[in-house]
Scaffold this active site. Sequence first.
Site, PDB file in Angstrom:
ATOM      1  N   GLU A  28       0.822  -1.218   0.000  1.00  0.00           N
ATOM      2  CA  GLU A  28       0.000   0.000   0.000  1.00  0.00           C
ATOM      3  C   GLU A  28       0.856   1.270   0.000  1.00  0.00           C
ATOM      4  O   GLU A  28       2.069   1.209   0.252  1.00  0.00           O
ATOM      5  CB  GLU A  28      -0.938   0.015   1.208  1.00  0.00           C
ATOM      6  CG  GLU A  28      -0.207  -0.019   2.550  1.00  0.00           C
ATOM      7  CD  GLU A  28      -0.962   0.678   3.671  1.00  0.00           C
ATOM      8  OE1 GLU A  28      -1.414   1.823   3.468  1.00  0.00           O
ATOM      9  OE2 GLU A  28      -1.053   0.079   4.758  1.00  0.00           O
ATOM     10  N   LYS A  90      -5.332  10.860   0.843  1.00  0.00           N
ATOM     11  CA  LYS A  90      -5.458   9.511   1.404  1.00  0.00           C
ATOM     12  C   LYS A  90      -6.741   8.917   0.820  1.00  0.00           C
ATOM     13  O   LYS A  90      -7.834   9.447   1.042  1.00  0.00           O
ATOM     14  CB  LYS A  90      -5.524   9.602   2.931  1.00  0.00           C
ATOM     15  CG  LYS A  90      -5.806   8.283   3.630  1.00  0.00           C
ATOM     16  CD  LYS A  90      -5.835   8.497   5.140  1.00  0.00           C
ATOM     17  CE  LYS A  90      -6.497   7.333   5.852  1.00  0.00           C
ATOM     18  NZ  LYS A  90      -6.634   7.590   7.305  1.00  0.00           N
ATOM     19  N   VAL A 110      -5.339   0.369   3.113  1.00  0.00           N
ATOM     20  CA  VAL A 110      -5.510  -1.087   3.016  1.00  0.00           C
ATOM     21  C   VAL A 110      -6.739  -1.405   2.160  1.00  0.00           C
ATOM     22  O   VAL A 110      -6.690  -2.247   1.260  1.00  0.00           O
ATOM     23  CB  VAL A 110      -5.632  -1.721   4.421  1.00  0.00           C
ATOM     24  CG1 VAL A 110      -6.101  -3.168   4.341  1.00  0.00           C
ATOM     25  CG2 VAL A 110      -4.282  -1.634   5.150  1.00  0.00           C
ATOM     26  N   ASP A 142     -16.560   5.480  14.496  1.00  0.00           N
ATOM     27  CA  ASP A 142     -15.353   5.471  13.668  1.00  0.00           C
ATOM     28  C   ASP A 142     -14.832   4.041  13.532  1.00  0.00           C
ATOM     29  O   ASP A 142     -14.190   3.502  14.429  1.00  0.00           O
ATOM     30  CB  ASP A 142     -14.282   6.391  14.264  1.00  0.00           C
ATOM     31  CG  ASP A 142     -13.099   6.575  13.318  1.00  0.00           C
ATOM     32  OD1 ASP A 142     -13.002   5.831  12.319  1.00  0.00           O
ATOM     33  OD2 ASP A 142     -12.267   7.464  13.573  1.00  0.00           O
ATOM     34  N   SER A 144     -12.884   1.728  10.590  1.00  0.00           N
ATOM     35  CA  SER A 144     -12.180   1.849   9.312  1.00  0.00           C
ATOM     36  C   SER A 144     -12.868   1.067   8.202  1.00  0.00           C
ATOM     37  O   SER A 144     -13.330  -0.059   8.405  1.00  0.00           O
ATOM     38  CB  SER A 144     -10.748   1.346   9.466  1.00  0.00           C
ATOM     39  OG  SER A 144     -10.110   1.329   8.203  1.00  0.00           O
ATOM     40  N   ALA A 145     -12.864   1.673   7.022  1.00  0.00           N
ATOM     41  CA  ALA A 145     -13.389   0.978   5.835  1.00  0.00           C
ATOM     42  C   ALA A 145     -12.556  -0.254   5.493  1.00  0.00           C
ATOM     43  O   ALA A 145     -12.997  -1.110   4.718  1.00  0.00           O
ATOM     44  CB  ALA A 145     -13.430   1.935   4.646  1.00  0.00           C
ATOM     45  N   ASP A 146     -11.371  -0.366   6.079  1.00  0.00           N
ATOM     46  CA  ASP A 146     -10.554  -1.572   5.852  1.00  0.00           C
ATOM     47  C   ASP A 146     -11.317  -2.841   6.250  1.00  0.00           C
ATOM     48  O   ASP A 146     -11.157  -3.895   5.624  1.00  0.00           O
ATOM     49  CB  ASP A 146      -9.264  -1.531   6.687  1.00  0.00           C
ATOM     50  CG  ASP A 146      -8.284  -0.447   6.240  1.00  0.00           C
ATOM     51  OD1 ASP A 146      -8.516   0.195   5.201  1.00  0.00           O
ATOM     52  OD2 ASP A 146      -7.283  -0.255   6.962  1.00  0.00           O
ATOM     53  N   LYS A 163      -2.796  -1.595  15.862  1.00  0.00           N
ATOM     54  CA  LYS A 163      -2.313  -0.775  16.981  1.00  0.00           C
ATOM     55  C   LYS A 163      -3.399  -0.620  18.025  1.00  0.00           C
ATOM     56  O   LYS A 163      -4.573  -0.533  17.678  1.00  0.00           O
ATOM     57  CB  LYS A 163      -1.999   0.626  16.473  1.00  0.00           C
ATOM     58  CG  LYS A 163      -0.775   0.721  15.634  1.00  0.00           C
ATOM     59  CD  LYS A 163      -0.412   2.191  15.501  1.00  0.00           C
ATOM     60  CE  LYS A 163       0.909   2.315  14.803  1.00  0.00           C
ATOM     61  NZ  LYS A 163       0.781   1.988  13.380  1.00  0.00           N
TER      62      LYS A 163
HETATM   63  N1  PSU Z   1      -2.192   1.676  10.700  1.00  0.00           N
HETATM   64  C1  PSU Z   1      -0.858   1.766  10.746  1.00  0.00           C
HETATM   65  N2  PSU Z   1      -0.188   2.395   9.750  1.00  0.00           N
HETATM   66  C2  PSU Z   1      -0.829   2.931   8.672  1.00  0.00           C
HETATM   67  C3  PSU Z   1      -2.249   2.816   8.627  1.00  0.00           C
HETATM   68  C4  PSU Z   1      -2.885   2.185   9.646  1.00  0.00           C
HETATM   69  O1  PSU Z   1      -0.265   1.286  11.684  1.00  0.00           O
HETATM   70  O2  PSU Z   1      -0.179   3.508   7.788  1.00  0.00           O
HETATM   71  C5  PSU Z   1      -2.982   3.340   7.425  1.00  0.00           C
HETATM   72  C6  PSU Z   1      -3.328   2.195   6.467  1.00  0.00           C
HETATM   73  O3  PSU Z   1      -3.248   2.677   5.143  1.00  0.00           O
HETATM   74  C7  PSU Z   1      -4.772   1.903   6.805  1.00  0.00           C
HETATM   75  C8  PSU Z   1      -5.278   3.288   7.118  1.00  0.00           C
HETATM   76  O4  PSU Z   1      -5.501   1.314   5.758  1.00  0.00           O
HETATM   77  O5  PSU Z   1      -4.225   3.904   7.827  1.00  0.00           O
HETATM   78  C9  PSU Z   1      -6.540   3.265   7.920  1.00  0.00           C
HETATM   79  O6  PSU Z   1      -7.041   4.547   7.994  1.00  0.00           O
HETATM   80  P1  PSU Z   1      -8.513   4.774   8.606  1.00  0.00           P
HETATM   81  O7  PSU Z   1      -8.391   4.405  10.056  1.00  0.00           O
HETATM   82  O8  PSU Z   1      -8.779   6.217   8.367  1.00  0.00           O
HETATM   83  O9  PSU Z   1      -9.434   3.864   7.839  1.00  0.00           O
HETATM   84 MN    MN Z   2     -11.942   6.323  10.470  1.00  0.00          MN
END
Ligand code: PSU
Ligand code: MN
Length: 306
Positions: A28, A90, A110, A142, A144-146, A163
């Site tokens: 990624e 992003k 991701v 909140d 994540s869309a992941d 994390k």
């Molecule tokens: N967690 C990490 N390092 C990262 C990310 C998450 O330890 O770089 C990044 C990844 O690209 C992940 C994104 O897909 O943050 C998730 O962002 P959000 O929580 O806004 O969906």
């Molecule tokens: Mn989010």
Amino acid sequence: MSKYHPYLKIAPEVQTALQHNRPVVALESTIIAHGMPFPQNKETALAVEAVIRSEGAIPATIAILDGHLVVGLSPAEIEILGRDGEKVAKVSRRDLPFIVSRQQNGATTVASTMIIAAMAGIRVFATGGIGGVHRGAAETMDISADLQELAKTSVAVVSAGAKSILDLGLTLEYLETYGVPVIGYKTDTFPAFYTQESKLKVDYRLDSPKEVAEVLSHKWRMGLEGGVLIANPIPGRFSMPPALIASRIEEALAEAAAENIKGKALTPFLLAKIESLTGGDSLKANVELVLHNAKLGAQIAMEMSK
Ligand code: PSU
Ligand code: MN
């Protein structure tokens, strides 16, 4: 098939590997532009590619460049994303059509990396950590869309768990609800990114790339669509003292709340804050675990191509 996909721009080396069923590992770019500072971001991205090559697989770093979904960035393109950092959008699933229509550059999360990897026919993807259910999500919603992407897109993601800026327990519950297999690689607990273990048990532990490849192939041959999360703990010698990292994470979360940071800005904010609060130690750990995941990703891709 994929090579005719009008939105994709696949590097010739990656295209050839895919045509001959040789192992390819997707990577990624949000981790480059938003997850680490320059120049460590660029250096790590290149080192990750080198690890994958040394295992015998082909790396394919994914991003959006001038509105093209690029699979297999050049070192110069990786450098641009690393230098431009936060200036690069992003891009998660919802953002894709806008960045494509404006012909902009974008760093893929991701979720969007999984989407583009799947379009290209790549099944294995290595990164550092995935997004998940944030602490306090019962109020903020909140998530994540992941996680939704893991539910529907058939790509295996190697990460060092997640994390503990996230609620790891709720993240695992969410994955269970959506039928996403979680594999503990040589571990019985879900790893917490900077540390090897958490208190949360994983239901399935596998101890070799071959076993992982077998599970992936059975899942997808049965027609069970969706991703798989392979949780690979940080190597012991690089893991951080659990109490120390826990308190730095608490501080970072408190600052985010005080500054009212929300939405897509929250994860990058927390990553940068933790790094400065640990005097860069967290960045070192982050780099090492990404390299470690790249190696496992390559080994799994090698097994899958047999
Ligand atoms: N967690 C990490 N390092 C990262 C990310 C998450 O330890 O770089 C990044 C990844 O690209 C992940 C994104 O897909 O943050 C998730 O962002 P959000 O929580 O806004 O969906
Ligand atoms: Mn989010």
